[in-house]
Motif scaffolding. Structure first.
Motif: not given
Length: 528
Positions: A93-107
């Motif tokens: 379950d890598c949902g935490t890294y999907v979220y972190l990657r997205s927010h490190a870029s645009r969040g």
């Protein structure tokens, strides 16, 4: 891996981090679901409220977050930590890294330094470890196992977050570079990046490639002064040296020389750019052709207006005595001996010369015509056919063959009588340019900006380049004395401008000359 937002790049990223940890012997616990992982996740879930409360109490003041926002901050961090806990229980379950990657870029977190976010993660890890220690205070072996697993997951998380931030910054740099490149390429001027040490062209935008007709690879092999005509290269070199010495410089009297040899007047603004360890000179070169053409048109228009006023005054002053002379000649013809051949010849010559003077006066008066003449829709193709029919005998006698190519142009906005005068003058001018006969091509078409274009091309003697700028001036002529008044092309220019049109000429001696007229089209112009 089923998390939403997964892609190949993230999969590659996860595999790379796992490889690093495995190679460095940091992966002490298998990355598969196990009873130890489930137990750690259960403990973290059960103590989550206390961890979140402690985290906000530290982070809020440390990061200067207003207390009014702490409830929302608590909710956000709890969601994020529970997402990570699900990954601890099930590494698939890598949902935490999907979220972190997205927010490190645009969040939201991308708006702050990475150290701020990492310190917050370290505090969360510390509080979660304390919770485990309290829960297993009496079972030291199990506590040690659970803390070791938590440490492994946190180390993995730090590696992921570090790479996500670096990846986001690289993406931002690529986007900034692409945006800068697009803005340079779409600029309405030729832009060059010039080497600070050698003066060589390092890069050029699309406008530079198009105007100079060189590919970017060809430009990169040239110096900035190679772009100019030979007699201006010393000045271009001086401009480059002045820019190096003073930081910026400009010139408005230089020209670029295109690959085809075309000379382009340019205004050059040159400045030093320093970026990191890079230092180069950027030159922005604005094509001055249109500006110079408009200035020349303005000067020509002002000159024609002044001459028109002068011509009108002269013409009116001459008309009255001319009428008296004509009447006197008529009376004299009635009185003198008509059988005397010398008297008849003198009277004929006098009458012909008076007709010639009258023609000149009519041409002069054309300059002072009311500029508010009625504009109507005129079928230029039909008018050309009628004009050619009218001049057919003259063309045949002059051994001139006419070739026509009439396009589907629709009506143009002009005055029919005025346009007929233009066609008559240009056709007559073309015939006179071919004293031994030749070919006259007449072509109509629509210009790219949807104006009616009429081209007259002859195979005559042509006009020397140093005389082209004078041919629309009144009384300027290249014909022999007595063969022209020098007013025909002046009248054409005056009438074309009166109807908001444009006229241009290009010529090659002993090859021929082309006159191009462009007039407005459309019904809206008819009422102007």
């Amino acid at each position: 891996m089923s998390a939403e937002g997964h892609d190949d790049a993230l999969d590659e990223h996860l595999r790379r981090i796992e490889g690093y940890m495995r190679g460095c012997s940091l992966l002490r616990f298998p990355r598969t679901r196990s009873s130890l992982r489930d137990e750690l996740a259960r403990v973290l879930d059960e103590t989550m409220s206390d961890v979140v409360a402690g985290w906000v109490a530290h982070i809020g003041p440390a990061f200067g977050i207003p207390q009014t926002r702490w409830p929302a901050l608590s909710e956000d961090i709890e969601i994020a930590l529970r997402r990570w806990v699900r990954h601890i229980a099930d590494p698939e379950d890598c949902g935490t890294y999907v979220y972190l990657r997205s927010h490190a870029s645009r969040g939201f977190i991308s708006k702050f330094p990475p150290s701020r976010f990492l310190s917050g993660q370290m505090k969360a890890f510390q509080l979660m470890g304390n919770a485990v220690r309290r829960r297993y205070a009496d079972d030291r072996p199990r506590r040690a196992e659970l803390l070791a697993l938590l440490a492994q997951e946190f180390e993995e998380r730090l590696l992921h977050i570090t790479d996500f931030f670096v990846e986001a910054r690289e993406e931002q740099l690529r986007e900034q570079e692409a945006t800068y490149r697009r803005s340079i390429d779409s600029a309405p001027a030729a832009i060059f990046r010039i080497d600070w040490n050698t003066g060589a062209v390092l890069a050029a935008n699309h406008v530079a490639e198009q105007s100079l007709e060189y590919a970017s690879e060809e430009l990169r092999g040239m110096t900035t002064w190679d772009l100019h005509p030979p007699d201006e290269r010393s000045a271009a070199l001086a401009l480059w040296e002045q820019t190096r010495a003073e930081g910026n410089a400009n010139r408005d009297d230089l020209h670029h020389r295109a690959k085809s040899g075309t000379i382009i007047p340019v205004f050059i603004n040159s400045g030093v750019i320093e970026y990191g360890e890079q230092r180069f000179i950027q030159q922005i070169c604005v094509d001055m052709s249109d500006r110079q053409r408009l200035e020349e048109q303005l000067i020509q228009s002002e000159k024609m207006a002044a001459i028109g006023q002068l011509a009108a005054g002269i013409a009116h002053e001459i008309r009255n005595p001319l009428a008296i002379i004509m009447n006197a000649l008529y009376d004299l013809a009635e009185i003198v001996d008509k059988n005397n051949p010398e008297v008849r010849e003198d009277l004929r010559i006098a009458k012909e010369e008076m007709d010639r003077v009258q023609t000149i006066i009519n041409s002069l008066l054309e300059f002072s015509r009311d500029s508010r003449a009625v504009i109507e829709l005129v079928d230029a193709n039909d008018l050309l056919r009628k004009t050619l029919l009218l001049m057919n005998k003259y063309l045949q006698n002059s051994d001139v063959r006419v070739v026509t190519d009439f396009g589907d142009i629709g009506p143009c906005a002009a005055n029919q009588n005025a346009l007929r005068q233009i066609f008559l003058n240009l056709i007559t001018n073309a015939v006179q340019a071919m004293p031994h006969g030749g070919e006259l091509s007449i072509r109509t078409s629509l210009s790219p900006d949807r104006r009616v274009r009429v081209e007259f091309t002859d195979t005559g003697i042509g006009i020397p380049s140093d005389q082209l700028s004078d041919i629309f001036n009144p009384f300027f002529t290249t014909k022999s004395p007595g063969q022209g008044t020098g007013l025909g092309l002046s009248v054409v220019h005056s009438v074309v401008r009166r109807y908001h049109g444009e006229i241009s000429v290009r010529s090659t001696p002993n090859v021929g000359t082309t006159f191009v007229i462009e007039l407005a089209t459309g019904r809206s112009e008819a009422t102007a």
